[in-house]
Write an enzyme that holds these catalytic residues in place. Structure first.
Site, PDB file in Angstrom:
ATOM      1  N   CYS A 175       0.753  -0.907   0.212  1.00  0.00           N
ATOM      2  CA  CYS A 175       0.108   0.009   0.415  1.00  0.00           C
ATOM      3  C   CYS A 175       1.332   1.593  -0.129  1.00  0.00           C
ATOM      4  O   CYS A 175       0.870   2.650  -0.254  1.00  0.00           O
ATOM      5  CB  CYS A 175      -1.043  -0.029   1.448  1.00  0.00           C
ATOM      6  SG  CYS A 175      -1.829  -1.422   1.500  1.00  0.00           S
ATOM      7  N   HIS A 212      -4.136   6.800   2.129  1.00  0.00           N
ATOM      8  CA  HIS A 212      -4.099   5.613   1.478  1.00  0.00           C
ATOM      9  C   HIS A 212      -5.300   5.212   2.397  1.00  0.00           C
ATOM     10  O   HIS A 212      -5.467   4.917   3.074  1.00  0.00           O
ATOM     11  CB  HIS A 212      -2.846   4.850   2.234  1.00  0.00           C
ATOM     12  CG  HIS A 212      -3.343   3.409   2.221  1.00  0.00           C
ATOM     13  ND1 HIS A 212      -4.037   2.911   0.772  1.00  0.00           N
ATOM     14  CD2 HIS A 212      -3.306   2.156   3.001  1.00  0.00           C
ATOM     15  CE1 HIS A 212      -3.777   1.840   0.763  1.00  0.00           C
ATOM     16  NE2 HIS A 212      -3.336   1.074   2.661  1.00  0.00           N
ATOM     17  N   ASN A 238     -10.151  -1.236  -0.667  1.00  0.00           N
ATOM     18  CA  ASN A 238      -8.352  -0.505  -0.449  1.00  0.00           C
ATOM     19  C   ASN A 238      -7.776  -1.636  -2.025  1.00  0.00           C
ATOM     20  O   ASN A 238      -7.503  -2.705  -1.708  1.00  0.00           O
ATOM     21  CB  ASN A 238      -8.272  -1.171   0.857  1.00  0.00           C
ATOM     22  CG  ASN A 238      -6.146  -1.293   1.021  1.00  0.00           C
ATOM     23  OD1 ASN A 238      -5.672  -0.981  -0.012  1.00  0.00           O
ATOM     24  ND2 ASN A 238      -6.219  -1.782   2.005  1.00  0.00           N
TER      25      ASN A 238
HETATM   26  O1  UT7 Z   1      -3.301  -1.519   3.053  1.00  0.00           O
HETATM   27  C1  UT7 Z   1      -3.161  -1.477   5.000  1.00  0.00           C
HETATM   28  C2  UT7 Z   1      -3.656  -3.217   5.067  1.00  0.00           C
HETATM   29  N1  UT7 Z   1      -4.531  -3.610   5.881  1.00  0.00           N
HETATM   30  C3  UT7 Z   1      -5.771  -2.385   6.902  1.00  0.00           C
HETATM   31  O2  UT7 Z   1      -4.971  -2.119   6.856  1.00  0.00           O
HETATM   32  C4  UT7 Z   1      -6.407  -3.220   7.931  1.00  0.00           C
HETATM   33  C5  UT7 Z   1      -6.569  -2.825   9.030  1.00  0.00           C
HETATM   34  N2  UT7 Z   1      -7.551  -3.299  10.097  1.00  0.00           N
HETATM   35  C6  UT7 Z   1      -9.059  -3.126   9.765  1.00  0.00           C
HETATM   36  O3  UT7 Z   1      -9.160  -2.091   8.885  1.00  0.00           O
HETATM   37  C7  UT7 Z   1      -9.278  -3.778  10.710  1.00  0.00           C
HETATM   38  O4  UT7 Z   1      -9.263  -4.524  11.363  1.00  0.00           O
HETATM   39  C8  UT7 Z   1     -10.449  -4.993  10.161  1.00  0.00           C
HETATM   40  C9  UT7 Z   1     -11.532  -4.028   9.883  1.00  0.00           C
HETATM   41  C10 UT7 Z   1      -9.527  -5.422   8.916  1.00  0.00           C
HETATM   42  C11 UT7 Z   1     -11.164  -5.798  11.118  1.00  0.00           C
HETATM   43  O5  UT7 Z   1     -12.052  -4.867  12.135  1.00  0.00           O
HETATM   44  P1  UT7 Z   1     -11.769  -5.798  13.913  1.00  0.00           P
HETATM   45  O6  UT7 Z   1     -12.470  -4.548  14.530  1.00  0.00           O
HETATM   46  O7  UT7 Z   1     -10.595  -5.082  13.809  1.00  0.00           O
HETATM   47  O8  UT7 Z   1     -12.562  -6.276  14.251  1.00  0.00           O
HETATM   48  P2  UT7 Z   1     -11.643  -7.510  14.121  1.00  0.00           P
HETATM   49  O9  UT7 Z   1     -10.906  -8.767  13.175  1.00  0.00           O
HETATM   50  O10 UT7 Z   1     -11.069  -7.381  15.748  1.00  0.00           O
HETATM   51  O11 UT7 Z   1     -13.275  -8.911  14.604  1.00  0.00           O
HETATM   52  C12 UT7 Z   1     -13.992  -8.089  15.716  1.00  0.00           C
HETATM   53  C13 UT7 Z   1     -15.327  -9.734  15.196  1.00  0.00           C
HETATM   54  C14 UT7 Z   1     -13.975 -10.913  14.955  1.00  0.00           C
HETATM   55  O12 UT7 Z   1     -15.608 -11.432  15.761  1.00  0.00           O
HETATM   56  P3  UT7 Z   1     -14.779 -12.164  17.633  1.00  0.00           P
HETATM   57  O13 UT7 Z   1     -13.838 -12.814  17.860  1.00  0.00           O
HETATM   58  O14 UT7 Z   1     -15.108 -10.957  17.942  1.00  0.00           O
HETATM   59  O15 UT7 Z   1     -16.740 -13.637  17.941  1.00  0.00           O
HETATM   60  C15 UT7 Z   1     -15.007 -11.320  14.032  1.00  0.00           C
HETATM   61  O16 UT7 Z   1     -14.420 -12.758  14.084  1.00  0.00           O
HETATM   62  O17 UT7 Z   1     -15.904  -9.298  13.852  1.00  0.00           O
HETATM   63  C16 UT7 Z   1     -15.603 -11.529  13.063  1.00  0.00           C
HETATM   64  N3  UT7 Z   1     -15.412 -10.583  11.927  1.00  0.00           N
HETATM   65  C17 UT7 Z   1     -16.712 -10.303  11.028  1.00  0.00           C
HETATM   66  N4  UT7 Z   1     -17.764 -10.582  11.312  1.00  0.00           N
HETATM   67  C18 UT7 Z   1     -18.963 -10.445   9.934  1.00  0.00           C
HETATM   68  C19 UT7 Z   1     -14.615 -10.523  10.976  1.00  0.00           C
HETATM   69  N5  UT7 Z   1     -14.650  -9.921  10.012  1.00  0.00           N
HETATM   70  C20 UT7 Z   1     -15.967 -10.108   9.118  1.00  0.00           C
HETATM   71  C21 UT7 Z   1     -16.822  -9.571   8.592  1.00  0.00           C
HETATM   72  N6  UT7 Z   1     -18.968  -9.953   8.300  1.00  0.00           N
HETATM   73  N7  UT7 Z   1     -16.368  -9.823   7.044  1.00  0.00           N
END
Ligand code: UT7
Length: 334
Positions: free
Chosen positions: A117, A259, A289
């Site tokens: 990125c 980004h 993204n």
């Molecule tokens: O380009 C540079 C590289 N990438 C980034 O910059 C990404 C940076 N990170 C993020 O944008 C965020 O971490 C995400 C949007 C990817 C995820 O958000 P989060 O608030 O960090 O969620 P999490 O990974 O902590 O997941 C929370 C919950 C989990 O369930 P439990 O374990 O709490 O029961 C996941 O399994 O949300 C669940 N989950 C989803 N639920 C519905 C994860 N993805 C999804 C989904 N839909 N797509």
């Protein structure tokens, strides 16, 4: 190196997004997710997806063609093409070579930069250094991605984020006596954090095989939660450094073109600079993204719709796999 470096400037930009749009509702029919989960956490509602047979080099060439036209440059004027991508058409050769052929850049040396990125800003930094030293006169910088080809459409933690597209800019010497141009470019890397975001298989360490395919190890994997924290911290830090190196203060910045990884990351970076969201160029809602394409696509849209105008101070800031991060400050115009 010339005793007095030549100031490099951006002469024109171009971008391309494929026609097909995949909405959050479409995604909710593919994996267990919903618009209610995706939009508040990411700011994304839709992303563009390349057509079958439409490759990274095709999108890059279209964005490049539009940037050349905006800069009033002929293909034979370009003496260097620097291409940023993590989703090149083939492992070999560099996708830059395919784009060079498609655009007829007969006088250009062409190579790829892989900084995820941060790739467009790394490539912009390379272009700037070539122009500053006098080693190149006109450089085409392209960021292009077909993320849909390296995304696991069964993994809801990643497939909601990415989209396809391409953006490009022509970099050349600023006009004599002009105050405009690229005032600063800064880059950073921490290779110890590579496991946070990577593709395991398909390289020489673990070539693609029936086993890696069955285990779905050829797709982007990441620890999104940890990446989020590093993204905010490192983007805020390098943005401040670039503004300082440009001899400006944060209040001098007219536009921030970050980004587009997550709207909450973008908001946190703007807050770290005490900048209102009105100064931020954000198209993540429509694009998702697009990795190396994200900054040049957002930039091109803001230039073409008249938000970014000559004399404006524009800050670019990015963060991605590697881990890598980068920033740049441009006083817009030649
Ligand atoms: O380009 C540079 C590289 N990438 C980034 O910059 C990404 C940076 N990170 C993020 O944008 C965020 O971490 C995400 C949007 C990817 C995820 O958000 P989060 O608030 O960090 O969620 P999490 O990974 O902590 O997941 C929370 C919950 C989990 O369930 P439990 O374990 O709490 O029961 C996941 O399994 O949300 C669940 N989950 C989803 N639920 C519905 C994860 N993805 C999804 C989904 N839909 N797509």
């Amino acid at each position: 190196m010339n005793p007095v470096p030549i100031r490099a400037a951006i002469a024109g930009t171009g971008s391309y997004l494929p026609e097909k749009i995949l909405t959050n509702d479409d995604l909710s029919k593919m994996v267990d997710t919903s618009d209610e989960w995706i939009y508040p956490r990411t700011g994304i509602r839709g992303r563009h997806i390349a057509a079958p047979g439409e490759n990274t080099s095709d999108m890059a060439a279209e964005a490049g063609r539009r940037a050349l036209a905006a800069a009033g440059a002929a293909p034979e004027d370009i003496d260097l093409l620097v291409m940023a991508t993590i989703s090149g058409d083939k492992p070999l050769p560099a996708t830059a070579c395919l784009v060079q052929e498609k655009l007829g850049l007969v006088n250009a040396t062409a190579f790829d930069v892989l900084a995820a990125c941060s790739g467009f800003l790394y490539a912009l930094d390379v272009a700037r250094q070539y122009v500053r030293s006098g080693a190149a006169r006109k450089v085409l910088v392209v960021g292009a991605e077909k993320m849909s080809a390296i995304t696991d459409w069964q993994d809801r933690t990643t497939c909601i984020l990415f989209g396809d597209g391409a953006g490009a800019a022509v970099v050349q010497p600023a006009e004599g006596g002009s105050e405009n141009g690229i005032l600063a470019t800064c880059t950073g890397t921490d290779g110890s954090l590579w496991p946070l975001l990577n593709i395991e298989a398909g390289g020489s360490a673990l070539p693609a095989s029936p086993e890696t395919l069955a285990a779905r190890r050829g797709f982007v994997r990441m620890d999104g939660h940890t990446i989020f924290k590093y993204a905010v911290r490192n983007m805020a830090g390098i943005a401040a450094r670039a503004v300082k190196e440009a001899g400006l203060s944060t209040s001098d910045i007219d536009w921030i073109v970050p980004h587009q990884a997550n709207m909450r990351i973008i908001q946190a970076v703007a807050k770290s600079m005490d900048a209102p969201m009105e100064k931020v160029v954000a198209n993540i809602e429509r694009t998702g993204n697009t990795t190396a394409a994200s900054i040049p696509v957002a930039l091109d849209e803001a230039v073409r719709d008249g938000r970014i105008r000559p004399g404006h101070n524009v800050l670019f800031v990015a963060f991605g796999a590697g881990l890598t991060w980068a920033a740049g400050v441009v006083r817009w115009g030649l």
